[in-house]
Design an enzyme around this catalytic site. Sequence first.
Site, PDB file in Angstrom:
ATOM      1  N   CYS A 114     -25.499   2.270  29.693  1.00  0.00           N
ATOM      2  CA  CYS A 114     -26.227   1.689  30.835  1.00  0.00           C
ATOM      3  C   CYS A 114     -25.569   2.028  32.168  1.00  0.00           C
ATOM      4  O   CYS A 114     -26.074   1.636  33.227  1.00  0.00           O
ATOM      5  CB  CYS A 114     -26.339   0.174  30.674  1.00  0.00           C
ATOM      6  SG  CYS A 114     -24.759  -0.697  30.852  1.00  0.00           S
TER       7      CYS A 114
ATOM      8  N   CYS B  97     -18.151  -3.359  28.640  1.00  0.00           N
ATOM      9  CA  CYS B  97     -19.305  -3.238  29.527  1.00  0.00           C
ATOM     10  C   CYS B  97     -19.792  -4.658  29.821  1.00  0.00           C
ATOM     11  O   CYS B  97     -20.145  -5.390  28.891  1.00  0.00           O
ATOM     12  CB  CYS B  97     -20.413  -2.423  28.859  1.00  0.00           C
ATOM     13  SG  CYS B  97     -21.975  -2.487  29.768  1.00  0.00           S
TER      14      CYS B  97
ATOM     15  N   LYS C  36       0.841  -1.195   0.000  1.00  0.00           N
ATOM     16  CA  LYS C  36       0.000   0.000   0.000  1.00  0.00           C
ATOM     17  C   LYS C  36       0.879   1.250   0.000  1.00  0.00           C
ATOM     18  O   LYS C  36       1.800   1.375   0.821  1.00  0.00           O
ATOM     19  CB  LYS C  36      -0.921   0.009   1.226  1.00  0.00           C
ATOM     20  CG  LYS C  36      -1.816  -1.223   1.356  1.00  0.00           C
ATOM     21  CD  LYS C  36      -2.758  -1.395   0.183  1.00  0.00           C
ATOM     22  CE  LYS C  36      -3.872  -0.392   0.164  1.00  0.00           C
ATOM     23  NZ  LYS C  36      -4.924  -0.640   1.139  1.00  0.00           N
TER      24      LYS C  36
END
Length: 665
Positions: A406, A421, A309
């Site tokens: 949450c 979480c 690349k």
Amino acid sequence: MDVQKIIQDLRDELNQHNYNYYVLDKPVISDFEFDQKLKQLQELESRHPEFFDDNSPTQRVGGAITKHFKTVAHDYRMYSLDNSYSKEDLIDWETRIQKVLGNVPLQYTCELKYDGASISITYEKGKLLKAVTRGDGFQGDDVTTNIKTIKSVPLQLKGNYPERFDIRGEIILPFEGFEKMNQELIEIGETPYSNPRNTASGSLKLQDSSEVAKRPLECLLYFIVGHNLNIKTQFEGLEAARSWGFKVPKEAKLANSLQDVFEYISYWDTHRHQLPYETDGVVIKVNSFHQQDELGYTAKSPRWAIAYKFKAEQVSTKLNSISYQVGRTGSITPVANLEPVQLAGTIVKRASLHNADQIEKLDIRIGDTVFVEKGGEIIPKIIGVDFSKRSAEAIPTQYISHCPECHSELIRTEGEANHYCPNYYGCPPQIIGRIQHYITRKAMDIEGLGGETVALLYSNGLVKDYSDLYELTIDQVIPLERMAQKSAENLINGIAKSKEVPFDRVLYALGIRYVGETVAKKLAKHYKTIDALQEASLMDLILVDEIGEKIAQSVIDFFDNPENVRIVNRLKNVGVQMELVEVFNPDATDKLIGKTFVVSGVFSKFSRDELKKAIEDNGGKVGSSISAKTDFVVAGENMGPAKLEKANQLKIPIISEDDFLAMLQ
């Protein structure tokens, strides 16, 4: 008067003129003359429908409407390429190759990497049979009608071509055509397209092929695959394809060493800006097809090819804020919200910050001027901070300690880069994300149900997990925003149809951590049923080919959770496929069960793929490299010297294809 001959002569002449204009860039008649001949052919075909030919030049104008693109399996899998970004990466790649091949002389084919939409086109008896997008590599969308409108794609081949083969390439939109399309949009007050690559890709999925025909798309071809091709090298394949009528870029070059490869890269890193279309790197392939066969593939990529690349474009802009996203697995991803800036043809407003370690490493702060580039030319990322422009009031960034959705306290497992979480069943983005994953195309592919609708279903209390989808009714979903009777019916019908999805995709859809498409296929093939997988021990799982301890533990953890077991049982009860339906093979036996084979060389009675299939059909396993676990090496002519040496070193029996056939008697 032989009308059929007149029609065929006109078709041949117009095909040649198309080739002269769009492939050779050397027209020999005017546009007006071409249009008159095309009109004459259209009139003749209209008066004589008995001579209709789906590959007539008149079919390039489009007009067919495709409401839903059919998903079809590729005859040969479309792999992705590993990327490299430095000379050292390429040297390491060659070292890995030589370990397999045994320090033999190597030639490489160097080709420019075009930034477009990948396509696989099948030809049979010289005629275009079908064109399929990459999709997931195993299957894609049938876009034949749209591809036929592209003038550089031959409908009828010339010369001495194979009976049937696939040819791979990129659908691209040259800068000139892209700018013209945008100018026309600006003149009528419409929003211009963002970049040529996305516009080319989007063109393939337009429902009206006549609209595709209006776009100045081109198709650049670069790889042939099939049986009995009578082609020995990649470079020879390019030249053959060019002689059959394909538009094969002339920038490809044969390299006799890595030094030649480096010179090619250096030249095009500078001169690529003079090309009429986007290119973001160079693809280097081992030239010999025999050596390619010896090297084989990893789960995702060919070992014999690699993409280099070019250095990504880079810009600077202001960091306005940092937000935190919760993924379906609970993983927290920090996102930089930027002052909008133009980068590599698109407007960038957001960029990934990866994790807390990256923020700390960069010492990135709100209000900083940051350097942004496109990682792999696709996803923007922040690579540094311009400290000379930092305000004295800038405050060090404190990574969040609680879930932004949450408010559960985040955890970070030792050895993991991301915070998580832990509120698996109570955190809305995780619940919605798991259902959204379940319905995706590579998983259950539920027609009529998209990510936004999933979020609406959840927020309206209609679903709490993906098994709830199968209890939905038309009356429940009609009141949802942008939902009418027909779309509600399509959604419910799409959910019902998903019960036909094969077990390996269901297993992927369940969203077990670390179980991607490839792992799901291996587990489904090994265990055959969800019950057998659920009862597997950690050691059983680790012993499955290419299943490591991390994946095995994740599977155990998934089925140790009673809520997951409840959901799986519920899916089973509504008729979702929870066991592998194997295609009956009357020749299959278990004579090779428990045996691992490595295949090397060229064979007279089998192709390599046929030989591998015969091993698997009879209960054996095919290994990609020789190890102490290998039971036999099936050797043909020109067996790789490195494999021969390794087999002798480990005292592994080397058998011929005749010996192999005798084992099946």
